[in-house]
Enzyme design. Structure first.
Site, PDB file in Angstrom:
ATOM      1  N   HIS A 188      37.349   5.419  74.859  1.00 30.72           N
ATOM      2  CA  HIS A 188      36.180   5.724  75.668  1.00 30.72           C
ATOM      3  C   HIS A 188      34.956   5.906  74.771  1.00 30.72           C
ATOM      4  O   HIS A 188      35.078   6.021  73.544  1.00 30.72           O
ATOM      5  CB  HIS A 188      36.446   6.976  76.504  1.00 30.72           C
ATOM      6  CG  HIS A 188      37.528   6.756  77.506  1.00 30.72           C
ATOM      7  ND1 HIS A 188      38.486   7.692  77.790  1.00 30.72           N
ATOM      8  CD2 HIS A 188      37.831   5.673  78.271  1.00 30.72           C
ATOM      9  CE1 HIS A 188      39.315   7.204  78.702  1.00 30.72           C
ATOM     10  NE2 HIS A 188      38.938   5.989  79.000  1.00 30.72           N
TER      11      HIS A 188
ATOM     12  N   GLY B 190      36.375  -4.485  76.481  1.00 29.66           N
ATOM     13  CA  GLY B 190      35.094  -5.036  76.068  1.00 29.66           C
ATOM     14  C   GLY B 190      34.455  -4.572  74.781  1.00 29.66           C
ATOM     15  O   GLY B 190      34.606  -5.183  73.723  1.00 29.66           O
TER      16      GLY B 190
ATOM     17  N   SER C   1      35.426  -4.816  80.129  1.00 32.30           N
ATOM     18  CA  SER C   1      35.194  -3.406  79.830  1.00 32.30           C
ATOM     19  C   SER C   1      36.010  -2.559  80.805  1.00 32.30           C
ATOM     20  O   SER C   1      36.438  -3.047  81.865  1.00 32.30           O
ATOM     21  CB  SER C   1      33.711  -3.075  79.966  1.00 32.30           C
ATOM     22  OG  SER C   1      33.308  -3.163  81.319  1.00 32.30           O
ATOM     23  N   GLY C   2      36.202  -1.282  80.452  1.00 33.89           N
ATOM     24  CA  GLY C   2      36.982  -0.406  81.322  1.00 33.89           C
ATOM     25  C   GLY C   2      36.465  -0.344  82.745  1.00 33.89           C
ATOM     26  O   GLY C   2      37.212  -0.582  83.707  1.00 33.89           O
TER      27      GLY C   2
ATOM     28  N   ASP D 168      41.103  -1.991  81.827  1.00 32.82           N
ATOM     29  CA  ASP D 168      42.321  -1.173  81.803  1.00 32.82           C
ATOM     30  C   ASP D 168      43.396  -1.778  82.708  1.00 32.82           C
ATOM     31  O   ASP D 168      44.583  -1.787  82.370  1.00 32.82           O
ATOM     32  CB  ASP D 168      42.011   0.257  82.266  1.00 32.82           C
ATOM     33  CG  ASP D 168      41.045   0.974  81.336  1.00 32.82           C
ATOM     34  OD1 ASP D 168      41.223   0.863  80.115  1.00 32.82           O
ATOM     35  OD2 ASP D 168      40.119   1.632  81.839  1.00 32.82           O
TER      36      ASP D 168
ATOM     37  N   HIS E  33      35.697   5.244  86.631  1.00 31.85           N
ATOM     38  CA  HIS E  33      36.848   4.348  86.728  1.00 31.85           C
ATOM     39  C   HIS E  33      38.150   5.070  86.370  1.00 31.85           C
ATOM     40  O   HIS E  33      39.056   4.495  85.800  1.00 31.85           O
ATOM     41  CB  HIS E  33      36.638   3.100  85.862  1.00 31.85           C
ATOM     42  CG  HIS E  33      36.578   3.365  84.382  1.00 31.85           C
ATOM     43  ND1 HIS E  33      35.579   4.077  83.793  1.00 31.85           N
ATOM     44  CD2 HIS E  33      37.407   2.980  83.382  1.00 31.85           C
ATOM     45  CE1 HIS E  33      35.785   4.126  82.482  1.00 31.85           C
ATOM     46  NE2 HIS E  33      36.888   3.480  82.212  1.00 31.85           N
TER      47      HIS E  33
END
Length: 292
Positions: free
Chosen positions: A161, A189, A216-217, A222, A249
């Site tokens: 993160h 990402g 990206s998350g 994920d 998210h």
């Protein structure tokens, strides 16, 4: 050394369940380490019924979950004085058991991450932790753990993160040789891009990504990596989470974690920089000794 121990019913309902697969594989290593297991309620009862470690003083009885047993593990991960402090927790999770998302279950993981202690949620992660600690204690590598260390046939996920991206880059820089042994690396990402830039600065071929990047998350990365875990194409995830920030998210993050626990014998997940560094250092020790 002291670890909290809990398992959802799926993982202790009979002698072939996940809890006992772990204990059979790691009993000798746990004895080497003199690691006491502080087992909550039904998990303790199941060990006494099915073994191994039935009646063994290494297994300590804690209250049932409904009587606050899991809450006590959380408090002791934080620390309640010299005699009531845990070095981490094993919680073998059934991803469809509602108790796996009870507040005390979520708090157990969160406090392990905050205090840089191992939170171990799969059989593979538990076996891996025992081998790592044995190596750091000076014991010879266990050939029974070779399957966990055949990195040349495995894919590694590297995820962090925003607040943890510097820690991920520092980890990858320090342990670049170990991480480069994996057949492939995948990431979300921005983290993936920064890791590629690091690898290129270290001489990795400029036309070859060191990390294969997914979305990206927040855009579903994920979830894409969770699919790779479920398909058996990703065997280890190093996932540096920021436990202090609410994330839009969050469901996607939980999806990846639940995928890892779904394939509990096959996937290792590491959730803090300190635990990840300890694993990578142990992997280097294994390699220096000529082991897989």
């Amino acid at each position: 050394m002291r670890l909290g121990l809990a398992a959802n019913r799926l993982h202790h309902h009979d002698g072939e369940a996940a809890l006992f697969r772990f204990l059979r594989a790691s009993e000798a290593g746990l004895r080497d380490l003199q690691c006491s297991l502080h087992a909550v309620g039904r998990t303790f009862d199941a060990i006494q019924q099915h073994g191994p470690l039935r009646g063994d003083p290494l297994v300590r009885q804690y209250p049932y979950g409904r009587d606050g047993g899991l809450m006590k593990l959380v408090a002791e991960v934080v620390g309640m004085g010299a005699e009531r402090s845990l070095d981490g927790a094993i919680y073998l999770i059934d991803p469809v058991d509602p108790s796996s998302i009870f507040p005390e279950a979520i708090a157990l993981k969160r406090q392990c991450v905050i205090h840089a202690k191992p939170f171990i949620s799969t059989v593979a992660s538990a076996r891996d932790w025992v081998e790592v600690e044995r190596l750091h204690a000076g014991f010879a590598a266990d050939a029974a753990a070779d399957d966990l260390h055949r990195f040349e046939a495995q894919t590694l996920a590297l995820i962090a993160h925003d607040a943890m991206k510097p820690a991920m880059l520092a980890f990858a820089d320090e342990h670049f040789a170990v991480l480069s042994r994996f057949a492939s690396r995948i990431g979300t990402g921005t983290t993936g891009q920064r890791l590629n830039e690091l690898a290129w600065s270290r001489g990795w071929p400029a036309d070859t990504p060191w990390v294969t990047r997914y979305q990206s998350g927040p855009m579903g990365g994920d979830a894409q990596i969770a699919d790779q875990v479920l398909e058996g194409r990703c065997q280890r995830a190093v996932f540096f989470e920021d436990p202090h920030v609410a994330r839009q998210h969050e469901a996607d993050i939980q999806l990846l974690e639940r995928a890892v626990t779904t394939v509990t014998d096959l996937a290792v997940c590491i959730t803090s920089p300190r635990v990840a560094a300890r694993w990578a250092s142990a992997a280097a020790l294994r390699s220096e000794a000529g082991c897989v």
